[in-house]
Design an enzyme around this catalytic site. Sequence first.
Site, PDB file in Angstrom:
ATOM      1  N   GLY A   1       0.833  -1.202   0.000  1.00 19.15           N
ATOM      2  CA  GLY A   1       0.000   0.000   0.000  1.00 19.15           C
ATOM      3  C   GLY A   1       0.863   1.245   0.000  1.00 19.15           C
TER       4      GLY A   1
ATOM      5  N   GLU B   1       5.630  -3.222   1.013  1.00 17.66           N
ATOM      6  CA  GLU B   1       5.732  -2.954  -0.433  1.00 17.66           C
ATOM      7  C   GLU B   1       4.972  -1.651  -0.651  1.00 17.66           C
ATOM      8  OE1 GLU B   1       7.566  -5.245  -1.786  1.00 17.66           O
ATOM      9  OE2 GLU B   1       7.358  -6.630  -0.100  1.00 17.66           O
TER      10      GLU B   1
ATOM     11  N   CYS C   1       1.828   0.810  -8.950  1.00 14.78           N
ATOM     12  CA  CYS C   1       2.993   1.306  -8.205  1.00 14.78           C
ATOM     13  C   CYS C   1       4.177   1.488  -9.140  1.00 14.78           C
ATOM     14  CB  CYS C   1       3.343   0.358  -7.072  1.00 14.78           C
ATOM     15  SG  CYS C   1       3.608  -1.323  -7.633  1.00 14.78           S
TER      16      CYS C   1
END
Length: 499
Positions: free
Chosen positions: A227, A250, A284
Amino acid sequence: MKLKGNYYNGNFHISNQGDEHFKKHCPADLNQILWEFQEDCSQIDSIIDSAIAGFKTWKQTPLKNRMECIKRYALAIEKRKEEIARALSLEVGKPLWESLTEASGVIAKVNVTLEESLKRIENTHYQNIMPQINGQVNFKPIGPSIVIGPFNFPCHLPNGQILSLLLAGNSIIFKPSEKTVYSAQLLIECFHEAQFPAGVINFFCGGAAGTQRFTRHPDIKGIFFTGSKPVGLKILESTYRDLNKLVALELGGKNSSIVHSDASQVHAVSELIKASFLTSGQRCTSSGNILVHRSLFDSFSKLFKETIDRIIVDHPITHKVIPFMGPLIDEDAVKKFQSYIQRLEKSGAEQFIAPREIKTSFEGHYCSPVVHTLQNYDAKKHEIIGEERFAPHTTLIAYDDIDEALSIANSSEFGLAAAIFTQDEKIFQHAANTLDVGIFNRNRSTVGASSKLPFGGVKNSGNYRPAAVSMIDACVYPQATLETADASSHIHDLPGLRE
Ligand code: NAD
């Protein structure tokens, strides 16, 4: 979409009372309410007890049986792949073709974990590591662990962490994003069908307050979080005193792709359209900055714009022509995107592709791709380009010298991914040595990783526990053993003893 509640002791437990109410509108059609649920924190202790009991059983379960359960889970997913993909499309807003890729990735991950990850934690034996003494390393599971997922890959990312944890002998509690609970529930239903022993698989639906009760609980030994950086920091801040806990983070990224003077522009454009706009930029590893050598800035920008103009944005399932991207996840994401554009323009960036109205048959959080340009980057003035923005946006930045490009790429607080488009081996090697990122691609987009390689970043993108194939390393601890076959030592042999 029918929600079944939390899952523990081998069953779902629905509750109509609770602490916080969650209601989900489809981001692609705001008139469609997908589900509602009450977060029921009164079940948290039972979920943790279930995970503790599950761990006791599971760590004693032979590896062969653990592998069989996991293979049965893959078969259950295979049967429901289309259903999972549709759920992902409606909850996240990503086009069905993309959701099908995510659902297939869930199945593929089973093989990668069995074939590639497992060997990383095989017990090792050393004959005569010391004279007459053998050595051994056994990898042991760490204990009941919580997997906290993000909204953008509600199945694929938690699935990878869960599989590694399970194979290594840990019980799990899956806490999905409160924006994508139904897709996550489908995974739990598949685990249920695969007949894992009671307590090995657990599931909690809720928000931040409930989740913190798990992360702070002394019996939860592992926290596997994917997140944003601010939430990752909160988890660290609230757990660092408990040395029992392993925290794997992460986190976010603000990734640069470099298009060097010798790059094939057509190839770079095709890769960078994916890098910037797949999942509406909500990845991401999205490239939020594209650094283009000044000698080809104009030609590259022109081709990039021509291709962007052809991007179809529409409902992920109900459309006339297959779209490239769907809406953003919610209204908050749209507002943050608009505010970012304003702040970026205030910093001096020029609008190159303006937001346009999206014509669809539905009212949703649709946004078109937006691009800005910066001809003369200034580290102080343009600090904002290092900020993560989960939206279909990129800034084209002109550079003259490769070291200038590398320094711009490294100026971000994040260190997740980067890419370079060049035929020059020396330039590639120099960039690989200079860039502080965990993922670095050549002539390939920053998005679309291989599960057979580690996946994780440095700086504010994570805490050195990369996911994908190497996730399993964080799911165990090594127990070292020295073993003497010859039990014939004598007290006479001890030095410094009185006669
Ligand atoms: P988020 O941080 O808002 O939420 C992630 C999860 O944390 C959700 O399940 C949420 O309920 C939970 N949460 C919220 N507050 C919490 C708290 N105080 N304690 C514990 N849990 C809490 O992230 P998001 O918006 O769902 O996802 C987008 C972010 O995730 C982006 O920053 C993106 O870069 C990052 N991301 C990283 C990776 C990676 O592999 N590095 C992959 C996907 C997404």
